[in-house]
Design a protein around this motif. Structure first.
Motif, PDB file in Angstrom:
ATOM      1  N   PRO A  67      17.243 -18.977 -10.561  1.00  0.00           N
ATOM      2  CA  PRO A  67      18.072 -18.308 -11.691  1.00  0.00           C
ATOM      3  C   PRO A  67      17.206 -17.860 -12.892  1.00  0.00           C
ATOM      4  O   PRO A  67      17.456 -17.189 -13.624  1.00  0.00           O
ATOM      5  CB  PRO A  67      19.205 -19.187 -11.796  1.00  0.00           C
ATOM      6  CG  PRO A  67      18.858 -20.447 -11.292  1.00  0.00           C
ATOM      7  CD  PRO A  67      17.746 -20.144 -10.213  1.00  0.00           C
ATOM      8  N   LEU A  93      20.886 -11.633 -10.079  1.00  0.00           N
ATOM      9  CA  LEU A  93      21.509 -12.867 -10.759  1.00  0.00           C
ATOM     10  C   LEU A  93      23.118 -12.955 -10.733  1.00  0.00           C
ATOM     11  O   LEU A  93      23.209 -14.246 -10.751  1.00  0.00           O
ATOM     12  CB  LEU A  93      21.053 -12.642 -12.334  1.00  0.00           C
ATOM     13  CG  LEU A  93      21.469 -13.637 -13.432  1.00  0.00           C
ATOM     14  CD1 LEU A  93      20.485 -14.853 -12.961  1.00  0.00           C
ATOM     15  CD2 LEU A  93      21.083 -13.223 -14.866  1.00  0.00           C
ATOM     16  N   VAL A  94      23.661 -11.890 -10.614  1.00  0.00           N
ATOM     17  CA  VAL A  94      24.923 -12.122 -10.406  1.00  0.00           C
ATOM     18  C   VAL A  94      25.259 -12.775  -9.023  1.00  0.00           C
ATOM     19  O   VAL A  94      26.010 -13.826  -8.970  1.00  0.00           O
ATOM     20  CB  VAL A  94      25.916 -10.895 -10.286  1.00  0.00           C
ATOM     21  CG1 VAL A  94      27.347 -11.006  -9.780  1.00  0.00           C
ATOM     22  CG2 VAL A  94      25.907 -10.421 -11.813  1.00  0.00           C
ATOM     23  N   TYR A  96      23.207 -14.651  -7.330  1.00  0.00           N
ATOM     24  CA  TYR A  96      22.624 -16.098  -7.265  1.00  0.00           C
ATOM     25  C   TYR A  96      23.531 -17.040  -8.148  1.00  0.00           C
ATOM     26  O   TYR A  96      23.694 -18.269  -7.701  1.00  0.00           O
ATOM     27  CB  TYR A  96      21.312 -16.089  -7.899  1.00  0.00           C
ATOM     28  CG  TYR A  96      20.170 -17.343  -7.526  1.00  0.00           C
ATOM     29  CD1 TYR A  96      19.743 -17.360  -6.263  1.00  0.00           C
ATOM     30  CD2 TYR A  96      20.659 -18.791  -8.140  1.00  0.00           C
ATOM     31  CE1 TYR A  96      19.170 -18.539  -5.918  1.00  0.00           C
ATOM     32  CE2 TYR A  96      19.922 -19.694  -7.508  1.00  0.00           C
ATOM     33  CZ  TYR A  96      19.028 -19.721  -6.444  1.00  0.00           C
ATOM     34  OH  TYR A  96      18.675 -21.045  -6.177  1.00  0.00           O
ATOM     35  N   THR A  97      24.146 -16.612  -9.094  1.00  0.00           N
ATOM     36  CA  THR A  97      25.195 -17.169  -9.930  1.00  0.00           C
ATOM     37  C   THR A  97      26.403 -17.674  -8.854  1.00  0.00           C
ATOM     38  O   THR A  97      26.865 -18.707  -8.835  1.00  0.00           O
ATOM     39  CB  THR A  97      25.758 -16.345 -11.069  1.00  0.00           C
ATOM     40  OG1 THR A  97      24.646 -16.102 -12.000  1.00  0.00           O
ATOM     41  CG2 THR A  97      27.055 -17.227 -11.599  1.00  0.00           C
ATOM     42  N   LEU A 100      24.846 -20.464  -7.018  1.00  0.00           N
ATOM     43  CA  LEU A 100      25.130 -21.927  -7.783  1.00  0.00           C
ATOM     44  C   LEU A 100      26.567 -22.582  -7.906  1.00  0.00           C
ATOM     45  O   LEU A 100      26.899 -23.733  -7.733  1.00  0.00           O
ATOM     46  CB  LEU A 100      24.730 -21.522  -9.206  1.00  0.00           C
ATOM     47  CG  LEU A 100      23.017 -21.259  -9.467  1.00  0.00           C
ATOM     48  CD1 LEU A 100      22.743 -20.780 -10.915  1.00  0.00           C
ATOM     49  CD2 LEU A 100      22.270 -22.720  -9.127  1.00  0.00           C
ATOM     50  N   LEU A 101      27.562 -21.411  -8.238  1.00  0.00           N
ATOM     51  CA  LEU A 101      28.840 -21.849  -8.379  1.00  0.00           C
ATOM     52  C   LEU A 101      29.428 -22.431  -6.931  1.00  0.00           C
ATOM     53  O   LEU A 101      30.135 -23.670  -6.930  1.00  0.00           O
ATOM     54  CB  LEU A 101      29.776 -20.546  -8.597  1.00  0.00           C
ATOM     55  CG  LEU A 101      29.469 -20.194  -9.992  1.00  0.00           C
ATOM     56  CD1 LEU A 101      30.388 -18.777 -10.215  1.00  0.00           C
ATOM     57  CD2 LEU A 101      30.090 -21.092 -11.083  1.00  0.00           C
TER      58      LEU A 101
END
Length: 169
Positions: A67, A93-94, A96-97, A100-101
């Motif tokens: 990220p 990026l969205v 991959y977020t 992560l979440l």
């Protein structure tokens, strides 16, 4: 030098994202399917061992580096006004977020719950421990596999667009 920095950052973001996508994919299509065929003692013991072993520098470099590199690639492309590739980098990026979440909101707490239950020799009801863990962990890992693979695809396409814009310049 700007094109070199943008290209190198985009390549390393793509590689690290691909490594993580491959990891979650491998869990989805082999590791968890194999563990599903084991008895409760083996499942709990193996997952507890895997959860400890995966927390190493190589995993963290890719998982947390991806990220950072994607965001850096977005900033570098934004500064250069590279619109076509930028859209796909931001999309990555969205996505991959989401990875992560899901990881920090679902999979890590489940891992922590499994660890807190204790080792297979100390747990009275391994079937219940497994039942509270396995199906939910697997389901959300598939979400991570899909989101990280989609992020990898977006970055791959951004590389294509970046390459096209570099050769036409």
């Amino acid at each position: 030098m700007t094109d070199l920095a943008r290209g190198a950052t985009l390549v390393t973001a793509t590689i690290t994202t691909g490594l993580i996508a491959g990891l979650f994919y491998a869990y989805a299509i082999s590791v968890m399917l194999g563990l599903n065929r084991t008895d409760d003692r083996t499942f709990v013991g193996a997952m507890r061992s895997i959860n400890v072993a995966i927390l190493n520098g190589w995993f963290l470099l890719a998982f947390l580096g991806a990220p950072v590199l994607i965001a850096l690639a977005a900033v570098l492309h934004l500064r250069a006004g590279a619109g076509a590739a930028l859209f796909w980098i931001v999309a990555a990026l969205v996505l991959y977020t989401v990875v992560l979440l899901v990881t920090f909101a679902v999979n890590v707490p489940l891992n922590d719950q499994l660890e807190a239950a204790g080792g297979p020799g100390r747990v009275m009801d391994l079937a219940t421990v497994r039942e509270q863990f396995e199906a939910r962990w697997v389901r959300w890992n598939v979400v991570r596999a899909v989101a990280s693979t989609a992020a990898f695809g977006c970055l791959t396409w951004a590389l294509v667009l970046f390459g096209q814009s570099s050769t036409s310049a």
